[in-house]
Write a protein that holds these residues in place. Structure first.
Motif, mmCIF file in Angstrom:
data_model
loop_
_atom_site.group_PDB
_atom_site.id
_atom_site.type_symbol
_atom_site.label_atom_id
_atom_site.label_comp_id
_atom_site.label_asym_id
_atom_site.label_seq_id
_atom_site.Cartn_x
_atom_site.Cartn_y
_atom_site.Cartn_z
ATOM 1 N N VAL A 7 0.845 -1.204 0.000
ATOM 2 C CA VAL A 7 0.000 0.000 0.000
ATOM 3 C C VAL A 7 0.877 1.250 0.000
ATOM 4 O O VAL A 7 0.630 2.205 -0.748
ATOM 5 C CB VAL A 7 -0.963 -0.006 1.204
ATOM 6 C CG1 VAL A 7 -1.694 1.330 1.296
ATOM 7 C CG2 VAL A 7 -1.973 -1.135 1.078
ATOM 8 N N LEU A 8 1.903 1.265 0.854
ATOM 9 C CA LEU A 8 2.827 2.400 0.883
ATOM 10 C C LEU A 8 3.515 2.580 -0.465
ATOM 11 O O LEU A 8 3.691 3.702 -0.945
ATOM 12 C CB LEU A 8 3.856 2.200 1.987
ATOM 13 C CG LEU A 8 3.338 2.311 3.426
ATOM 14 C CD1 LEU A 8 4.431 1.924 4.420
ATOM 15 C CD2 LEU A 8 2.829 3.721 3.716
ATOM 16 N N GLU A 9 3.882 1.467 -1.091
ATOM 17 C CA GLU A 9 4.497 1.538 -2.422
ATOM 18 C C GLU A 9 3.534 2.150 -3.437
ATOM 19 O O GLU A 9 3.936 2.942 -4.296
ATOM 20 C CB GLU A 9 4.913 0.136 -2.870
ATOM 21 C CG GLU A 9 5.572 0.096 -4.246
ATOM 22 C CD GLU A 9 5.787 -1.318 -4.753
ATOM 23 O OE1 GLU A 9 6.516 -1.471 -5.756
ATOM 24 O OE2 GLU A 9 5.218 -2.271 -4.170
ATOM 25 N N ALA A 10 2.244 1.791 -3.324
ATOM 26 C CA ALA A 10 1.245 2.344 -4.244
ATOM 27 C C ALA A 10 1.146 3.857 -4.083
ATOM 28 O O ALA A 10 1.066 4.593 -5.085
ATOM 29 C CB ALA A 10 -0.108 1.687 -4.002
ATOM 30 N N PHE A 11 1.128 4.344 -2.836
ATOM 31 C CA PHE A 11 1.099 5.794 -2.604
ATOM 32 C C PHE A 11 2.340 6.463 -3.195
ATOM 33 O O PHE A 11 2.249 7.519 -3.836
ATOM 34 C CB PHE A 11 1.010 6.095 -1.099
ATOM 35 C CG PHE A 11 -0.396 6.135 -0.574
ATOM 36 C CD1 PHE A 11 -1.232 7.210 -0.846
ATOM 37 C CD2 PHE A 11 -0.898 5.102 0.210
ATOM 38 C CE1 PHE A 11 -2.527 7.261 -0.356
ATOM 39 C CE2 PHE A 11 -2.186 5.131 0.698
ATOM 40 C CZ PHE A 11 -3.007 6.211 0.422
ATOM 41 N N GLU A 12 3.481 5.849 -2.983
ATOM 42 C CA GLU A 12 4.727 6.421 -3.519
ATOM 43 C C GLU A 12 4.711 6.444 -5.044
ATOM 44 O O GLU A 12 5.127 7.430 -5.669
ATOM 45 C CB GLU A 12 5.921 5.624 -3.004
ATOM 46 C CG GLU A 12 6.165 5.796 -1.510
ATOM 47 C CD GLU A 12 7.192 4.810 -0.966
ATOM 48 O OE1 GLU A 12 7.640 3.931 -1.746
ATOM 49 O OE2 GLU A 12 7.538 4.912 0.224
ATOM 50 N N ASP A 13 4.219 5.377 -5.647
ATOM 51 C CA ASP A 13 4.148 5.324 -7.107
ATOM 52 C C ASP A 13 3.170 6.367 -7.646
ATOM 53 O O ASP A 13 3.419 6.988 -8.685
ATOM 54 C CB ASP A 13 3.734 3.930 -7.572
ATOM 55 C CG ASP A 13 4.847 2.894 -7.411
ATOM 56 O OD1 ASP A 13 6.008 3.309 -7.203
ATOM 57 O OD2 ASP A 13 4.548 1.690 -7.507
ATOM 58 N N PHE A 14 2.061 6.563 -6.931
ATOM 59 C CA PHE A 14 1.100 7.587 -7.347
ATOM 60 C C PHE A 14 1.727 8.974 -7.273
ATOM 61 O O PHE A 14 1.636 9.772 -8.221
ATOM 62 C CB PHE A 14 -0.148 7.507 -6.468
ATOM 63 C CG PHE A 14 -1.075 8.684 -6.604
ATOM 64 C CD1 PHE A 14 -1.598 9.047 -7.844
ATOM 65 C CD2 PHE A 14 -1.421 9.440 -5.492
ATOM 66 C CE1 PHE A 14 -2.456 10.141 -7.967
ATOM 67 C CE2 PHE A 14 -2.275 10.528 -5.609
ATOM 68 C CZ PHE A 14 -2.784 10.880 -6.853
ATOM 69 N N GLN A 15 2.388 9.269 -6.173
ATOM 70 C CA GLN A 15 3.002 10.589 -6.000
ATOM 71 C C GLN A 15 4.123 10.835 -7.013
ATOM 72 O O GLN A 15 4.366 11.979 -7.405
ATOM 73 C CB GLN A 15 3.524 10.720 -4.572
ATOM 74 C CG GLN A 15 2.410 10.787 -3.533
ATOM 75 C CD GLN A 15 2.914 10.651 -2.104
ATOM 76 O OE1 GLN A 15 4.068 10.284 -1.875
ATOM 77 N NE2 GLN A 15 2.036 10.927 -1.141
ATOM 78 N N ALA A 16 4.759 9.746 -7.449
ATOM 79 C CA ALA A 16 5.835 9.879 -8.426
ATOM 80 C C ALA A 16 5.325 9.854 -9.863
ATOM 81 O O ALA A 16 6.125 9.929 -10.806
ATOM 82 C CB ALA A 16 6.854 8.763 -8.224
ATOM 83 N N ARG B 22 3.775 7.326 -11.386
ATOM 84 C CA ARG B 22 3.937 6.031 -12.053
ATOM 85 C C ARG B 22 2.618 5.281 -12.247
ATOM 86 O O ARG B 22 2.612 4.197 -12.824
ATOM 87 C CB ARG B 22 4.918 5.163 -11.267
ATOM 88 C CG ARG B 22 6.356 5.653 -11.342
ATOM 89 C CD ARG B 22 7.326 4.651 -10.733
ATOM 90 N NE ARG B 22 7.286 4.650 -9.287
ATOM 91 C CZ ARG B 22 8.075 5.400 -8.516
ATOM 92 N NH1 ARG B 22 8.966 6.222 -9.076
ATOM 93 N NH2 ARG B 22 7.991 5.343 -7.199
ATOM 94 N N LEU B 23 1.509 5.835 -11.776
ATOM 95 C CA LEU B 23 0.210 5.195 -11.999
ATOM 96 C C LEU B 23 -0.514 5.771 -13.209
ATOM 97 O O LEU B 23 -1.667 5.410 -13.473
ATOM 98 C CB LEU B 23 -0.683 5.330 -10.757
ATOM 99 C CG LEU B 23 -0.186 4.677 -9.473
ATOM 100 C CD1 LEU B 23 -1.289 4.662 -8.424
ATOM 101 C CD2 LEU B 23 0.326 3.279 -9.715
ATOM 102 N N GLY B 24 0.155 6.638 -13.938
ATOM 103 C CA GLY B 24 -0.462 7.248 -15.104
ATOM 104 C C GLY B 24 -0.576 8.746 -14.939
ATOM 105 O O GLY B 24 -0.283 9.297 -13.875
ATOM 106 N N SER B 25 -1.010 9.396 -15.994
ATOM 107 C CA SER B 25 -1.168 10.847 -15.961
ATOM 108 C C SER B 25 -2.511 11.220 -16.557
ATOM 109 O O SER B 25 -3.067 10.493 -17.397
ATOM 110 C CB SER B 25 -0.040 11.533 -16.739
ATOM 111 O OG SER B 25 0.016 11.057 -18.067
ATOM 112 N N ILE B 26 -3.034 12.339 -16.120
ATOM 113 C CA ILE B 26 -4.329 12.814 -16.619
ATOM 114 C C ILE B 26 -4.154 13.222 -18.077
ATOM 115 O O ILE B 26 -3.258 13.998 -18.409
ATOM 116 C CB ILE B 26 -4.817 14.009 -15.798
ATOM 117 C CG1 ILE B 26 -5.011 13.589 -14.331
ATOM 118 C CG2 ILE B 26 -6.112 14.566 -16.364
ATOM 119 C CD1 ILE B 26 -5.329 14.749 -13.412
#
Length: 330
Positions: free
Chosen positions: A308-317, A319-323
């Motif tokens: 879960v922490l990794e997911a937050f970090e990936d989102f902030q960086a 890495r989960l995609g861009s608008i």
């Protein structure tokens, strides 16, 4: 409650008849283990929801995680609400629209508009950004809005799957009836008595929207591997059989019935419904339990807190995609 309907359910293929009290394999009724009442709240920018699974032990729900009944609400002009862009990882979102119109866009290029009886199925998998909202014309005019959003867990091996989007139009939903024509059964995903729905799933599940006429009873054959849940969208009735342990239980709008083990489940509509409801409307779902640890926080459903922490970090960086800079709805 339009969804998709037919004038005469007897013109549809019918599920097999399950006789009450008939001996032999395949005829064990599922007992009702309990009935829970969904608390009401708000989601996104303020649209009203009922939290169908709130307070229910996960062992009854697995592989499902969360479900909201969105509405039913009749918006005045300017009132319709949606959600802003937000991330997900590790599960699937299923949005079933009964009344009204909803738009979806995501960072993987998926998107579209759904209305009466349509379903949007988004696999977040390894990570995605998306937005859900009513179209501009509905915001301006107001109108009826009613739907269901379900979160389906992904097994550990599929949590990093490539994101995908399924647009399941109402015309593709499998329509069935009971032997006496007393109920219309819309199979959105999975299999009911050998009839498959259009939704493609990672986890074996079955999703059905049933409309049960006043006084009618439904006995649905159900996969013995699956759990079984019935959520009342509207109307009054009962869940369970008098032959099953615990007997039948009264259920009404906003209540979830949880069934135990057996071969089939029973639902019945009261002879008289209220003035706003013509029939008992039920969302019926079940699936093969995944039986893996769940670590869930906000929009992420993983197996461990570290993930879960990794997911937050990936989102902030990012890495989960861009608008998308510009995206025209199909």
């Amino acid at each position: 409650m339009p969804a998709i309907t037919v004038d005469d359910p007897l013109t549809l293929p019918r599920i097999r008849e399950i006789l009450d009290g008939a001996p032999g394999p395949g005829n064990t009724p599922r007992p009702v283990l309990g009935v829970a009442t969904a608390p009401q709240g708000h989601e996104g920018e303020g649209f009203p929801v009922r939290r169908a699974f709130a307070g229910v032990d996960q062992r009854f729900l697995d592989p499902f995680i969360h479900m909201d009944q969105m509405g039913e609400v009749n918006y005045a002009p300017g009132e319709p609400k949606g959600t802003d862009w937000h991330p997900h990882r590790g599960f699937e979102t299923v949005t079933y629209m009964i009344d009204g119109v909803f738009e979806h866009q995501d960072s993987n290029g998926g998107g579209g508009t759904i209305t009466n009886g349509d379903t949007q199925w988004m696999t977040a998998g390894g990570g995605i950004l998306h937005i859900e909202r009513p179209p501009e014309h509905l915001v301006l005019s107001g109108g009826l809005f009613h739907g269901v959003q379900l979160w389906v867990n992904l097994p550990r091996d599929n949590k990093r799957a490539h994101p995908r989007y399924q647009d399941i139009g109402s015309k593709h939903v499998t329509l069935l009836s009971t032997p006496d024509g007393g109920a219309l059964l819309r199979v959105i995903a999975g299999d009911l008595d050998g009839h498959a729905g259009p939704g493609s799933t990672y986890t074996p599940i079955t999703l059905i929207h049933a409309t049960v006429a006043p006084g009618a009873e439904v006995r649905l054959p159900w996969d013995k591997r699956f759990n079984a849940l019935a959520y009342v969208l509207a109307g009054d009735g009962s869940a369970g059989s008098d032959r099953a342990g615990g007997g039948s239980h009264p259920v009404t709008t906003g209540q979830l019935a949880m069934f135990g083990e057996g071969d089939h489940l029973t639902l019945r509509a009261d002879d008289t419904q209220d003035s706003r409801t013509e029939a008992l409307e039920v969302f019926i779902l079940g699936g093969a339990p995944i039986r893996e640890p769940i670590a869930m926080y906000g929009p992420f459903v993983m197996n461990t807190k570290a993930e879960v922490l990794e997911a937050f970090e990936d989102f902030q960086a990012g890495r989960l995609g861009s608008i998308p800079a510009s995206y025209e709805l199909r």
